[in-house]
Write a protein that holds these residues in place. Structure first.
Motif, PDB file in Angstrom:
ATOM      1  N   VAL A  19      47.238  45.015  35.184  1.00 55.90           N
ATOM      2  CA  VAL A  19      45.837  44.673  35.419  1.00 55.90           C
ATOM      3  C   VAL A  19      45.273  44.210  34.081  1.00 55.90           C
ATOM      4  O   VAL A  19      45.080  44.989  33.166  1.00 55.90           O
ATOM      5  CB  VAL A  19      45.043  45.883  35.956  1.00 55.90           C
ATOM      6  N   ARG A  20      45.045  42.906  33.967  1.00 55.07           N
ATOM      7  CA  ARG A  20      44.587  42.338  32.699  1.00 55.07           C
ATOM      8  C   ARG A  20      43.093  42.528  32.484  1.00 55.07           C
ATOM      9  O   ARG A  20      42.618  42.528  31.353  1.00 55.07           O
ATOM     10  CB  ARG A  20      44.927  40.854  32.657  1.00 55.07           C
ATOM     11  N   LYS A  21      42.363  42.676  33.585  1.00 53.58           N
ATOM     12  CA  LYS A  21      40.911  42.863  33.486  1.00 53.58           C
ATOM     13  C   LYS A  21      40.512  43.936  34.503  1.00 53.58           C
ATOM     14  O   LYS A  21      40.266  43.632  35.669  1.00 53.58           O
ATOM     15  CB  LYS A  21      40.188  41.546  33.778  1.00 53.58           C
ATOM     16  N   PRO A  22      40.461  45.194  34.064  1.00 52.86           N
ATOM     17  CA  PRO A  22      40.147  46.284  34.995  1.00 52.86           C
ATOM     18  C   PRO A  22      38.838  46.097  35.759  1.00 52.86           C
ATOM     19  O   PRO A  22      38.703  46.568  36.878  1.00 52.86           O
ATOM     20  CB  PRO A  22      40.082  47.510  34.092  1.00 52.86           C
ATOM     21  N   SER A  23      37.898  45.384  35.190  1.00 56.51           N
ATOM     22  CA  SER A  23      36.628  45.179  35.879  1.00 56.51           C
ATOM     23  C   SER A  23      36.769  44.256  37.094  1.00 56.51           C
ATOM     24  O   SER A  23      35.817  44.083  37.859  1.00 56.51           O
ATOM     25  CB  SER A  23      35.580  44.631  34.918  1.00 56.51           C
ATOM     26  N   ALA A  24      37.963  43.669  37.280  1.00 58.88           N
ATOM     27  CA  ALA A  24      38.199  42.824  38.452  1.00 58.88           C
ATOM     28  C   ALA A  24      38.263  43.661  39.727  1.00 58.88           C
ATOM     29  O   ALA A  24      38.124  43.135  40.821  1.00 58.88           O
ATOM     30  CB  ALA A  24      39.482  42.031  38.280  1.00 58.88           C
ATOM     31  N   LEU A  25      38.474  44.978  39.569  1.00 57.39           N
ATOM     32  CA  LEU A  25      38.510  45.894  40.708  1.00 57.39           C
ATOM     33  C   LEU A  25      37.370  46.891  40.589  1.00 57.39           C
ATOM     34  O   LEU A  25      36.943  47.219  39.486  1.00 57.39           O
ATOM     35  CB  LEU A  25      39.838  46.672  40.716  1.00 57.39           C
ATOM     36  N   LYS A  26      36.921  47.391  41.724  1.00 55.23           N
ATOM     37  CA  LYS A  26      35.924  48.456  41.701  1.00 55.23           C
ATOM     38  C   LYS A  26      36.586  49.700  41.121  1.00 55.23           C
ATOM     39  O   LYS A  26      37.784  49.914  41.285  1.00 55.23           O
ATOM     40  CB  LYS A  26      35.414  48.744  43.102  1.00 55.23           C
ATOM     41  N   LYS A  27      35.791  50.515  40.444  1.00 52.14           N
ATOM     42  CA  LYS A  27      36.328  51.698  39.757  1.00 52.14           C
ATOM     43  C   LYS A  27      37.068  52.623  40.718  1.00 52.14           C
ATOM     44  O   LYS A  27      38.175  53.076  40.415  1.00 52.14           O
ATOM     45  CB  LYS A  27      35.192  52.445  39.064  1.00 52.14           C
ATOM     46  N   ASP A  28      36.502  52.876  41.894  1.00 55.27           N
ATOM     47  CA  ASP A  28      37.154  53.772  42.841  1.00 55.27           C
ATOM     48  C   ASP A  28      38.418  53.152  43.429  1.00 55.27           C
ATOM     49  O   ASP A  28      39.395  53.846  43.704  1.00 55.27           O
ATOM     50  CB  ASP A  28      36.191  54.216  43.944  1.00 55.27           C
ATOM     51  N   GLU A  29      38.420  51.828  43.579  1.00 59.59           N
ATOM     52  CA  GLU A  29      39.602  51.136  44.085  1.00 59.59           C
ATOM     53  C   GLU A  29      40.743  51.222  43.061  1.00 59.59           C
ATOM     54  O   GLU A  29      41.894  51.505  43.424  1.00 59.59           O
ATOM     55  CB  GLU A  29      39.263  49.676  44.378  1.00 59.59           C
ATOM     56  N   LEU A  30      40.420  51.011  41.796  1.00 55.57           N
ATOM     57  CA  LEU A  30      41.427  51.104  40.740  1.00 55.57           C
ATOM     58  C   LEU A  30      41.974  52.527  40.646  1.00 55.57           C
ATOM     59  O   LEU A  30      43.187  52.735  40.554  1.00 55.57           O
ATOM     60  CB  LEU A  30      40.835  50.667  39.395  1.00 55.57           C
ATOM     61  N   ALA A  31      41.100  53.526  40.728  1.00 60.47           N
ATOM     62  CA  ALA A  31      41.529  54.930  40.666  1.00 60.47           C
ATOM     63  C   ALA A  31      42.461  55.265  41.825  1.00 60.47           C
ATOM     64  O   ALA A  31      43.474  55.951  41.642  1.00 60.47           O
ATOM     65  CB  ALA A  31      40.318  55.847  40.680  1.00 60.47           C
ATOM     66  N   LYS A  32      42.150  54.751  43.009  1.00 61.80           N
ATOM     67  CA  LYS A  32      42.998  55.000  44.179  1.00 61.80           C
ATOM     68  C   LYS A  32      44.380  54.373  43.991  1.00 61.80           C
ATOM     69  O   LYS A  32      45.402  54.989  44.298  1.00 61.80           O
ATOM     70  CB  LYS A  32      42.339  54.444  45.435  1.00 61.80           C
ATOM     71  N   LEU A  33      44.429  53.158  43.467  1.00 64.32           N
ATOM     72  CA  LEU A  33      45.711  52.490  43.243  1.00 64.32           C
ATOM     73  C   LEU A  33      46.556  53.217  42.192  1.00 64.32           C
ATOM     74  O   LEU A  33      47.764  53.366  42.358  1.00 64.32           O
ATOM     75  CB  LEU A  33      45.471  51.034  42.816  1.00 64.32           C
ATOM     76  N   VAL A  34      45.908  53.699  41.146  1.00 65.75           N
ATOM     77  CA  VAL A  34      46.628  54.450  40.108  1.00 65.75           C
ATOM     78  C   VAL A  34      47.172  55.751  40.690  1.00 65.75           C
ATOM     79  O   VAL A  34      48.322  56.122  40.444  1.00 65.75           O
ATOM     80  CB  VAL A  34      45.720  54.713  38.879  1.00 65.75           C
ATOM     81  N   GLU A  35      46.366  56.430  41.478  1.00 62.03           N
ATOM     82  CA  GLU A  35      46.806  57.690  42.093  1.00 62.03           C
ATOM     83  C   GLU A  35      47.987  57.453  43.038  1.00 62.03           C
ATOM     84  O   GLU A  35      48.969  58.209  43.025  1.00 62.03           O
ATOM     85  CB  GLU A  35      45.660  58.340  42.853  1.00 62.03           C
ATOM     86  N   GLU A  36      47.914  56.417  43.848  1.00 67.50           N
ATOM     87  CA  GLU A  36      49.018  56.085  44.763  1.00 67.50           C
ATOM     88  C   GLU A  36      50.291  55.774  43.985  1.00 67.50           C
ATOM     89  O   GLU A  36      51.383  56.198  44.374  1.00 67.50           O
ATOM     90  CB  GLU A  36      48.643  54.907  45.655  1.00 67.50           C
ATOM     91  N   SER A  37      50.160  55.058  42.884  1.00 60.11           N
ATOM     92  CA  SER A  37      51.320  54.728  42.054  1.00 60.11           C
ATOM     93  C   SER A  37      51.941  55.982  41.464  1.00 60.11           C
ATOM     94  O   SER A  37      53.165  56.141  41.449  1.00 60.11           O
ATOM     95  CB  SER A  37      50.907  53.782  40.917  1.00 60.11           C
ATOM     96  N   TYR A  38      51.095  56.893  40.993  1.00 61.28           N
ATOM     97  CA  TYR A  38      51.568  58.153  40.431  1.00 61.28           C
ATOM     98  C   TYR A  38      52.373  58.931  41.471  1.00 61.28           C
ATOM     99  O   TYR A  38      53.463  59.422  41.189  1.00 61.28           O
ATOM    100  CB  TYR A  38      50.380  58.987  39.939  1.00 61.28           C
ATOM    101  N   VAL A  39      51.849  59.011  42.676  1.00 57.40           N
ATOM    102  CA  VAL A  39      52.529  59.749  43.744  1.00 57.40           C
ATOM    103  C   VAL A  39      53.875  59.102  44.070  1.00 57.40           C
ATOM    104  O   VAL A  39      54.885  59.801  44.241  1.00 57.40           O
ATOM    105  CB  VAL A  39      51.634  59.843  45.004  1.00 57.40           C
ATOM    106  N   LEU A  40      53.928  57.790  44.136  1.00 57.63           N
ATOM    107  CA  LEU A  40      55.189  57.100  44.430  1.00 57.63           C
ATOM    108  C   LEU A  40      56.247  57.392  43.368  1.00 57.63           C
ATOM    109  O   LEU A  40      57.408  57.644  43.690  1.00 57.63           O
ATOM    110  CB  LEU A  40      54.953  55.585  44.533  1.00 57.63           C
TER     111      LEU A  40
END
Length: 55
Positions: A19-40
């Protein structure tokens, strides 16, 4: 054209992205994607290490 989410250098073959520009995603959306990645990733670790991470 400038893309904000790109295949990760050196890890694209493992389907990772950068993710080159974190502001391209909503904060909660980015947090959800990071959490899903961690679980995987965690679920692919040996059970003993998974238990250590849960503590």
């Amino acid at each position: 054209m400038s893309f904000f989410i790109i295949p990760a250098p050196y890890m694209a073959k493992h389907m990772w992205v950068a993710v080159r520009k974190p502001s391209a995603l909503k904060k909660d959306e980015l947090a959800k994607l990071v959490e899903e990645s961690y679980v995987l990733v965690r679920n692919k670790l040996p059970k003993k290490i998974q238990e250590q991470l849960r503590k």
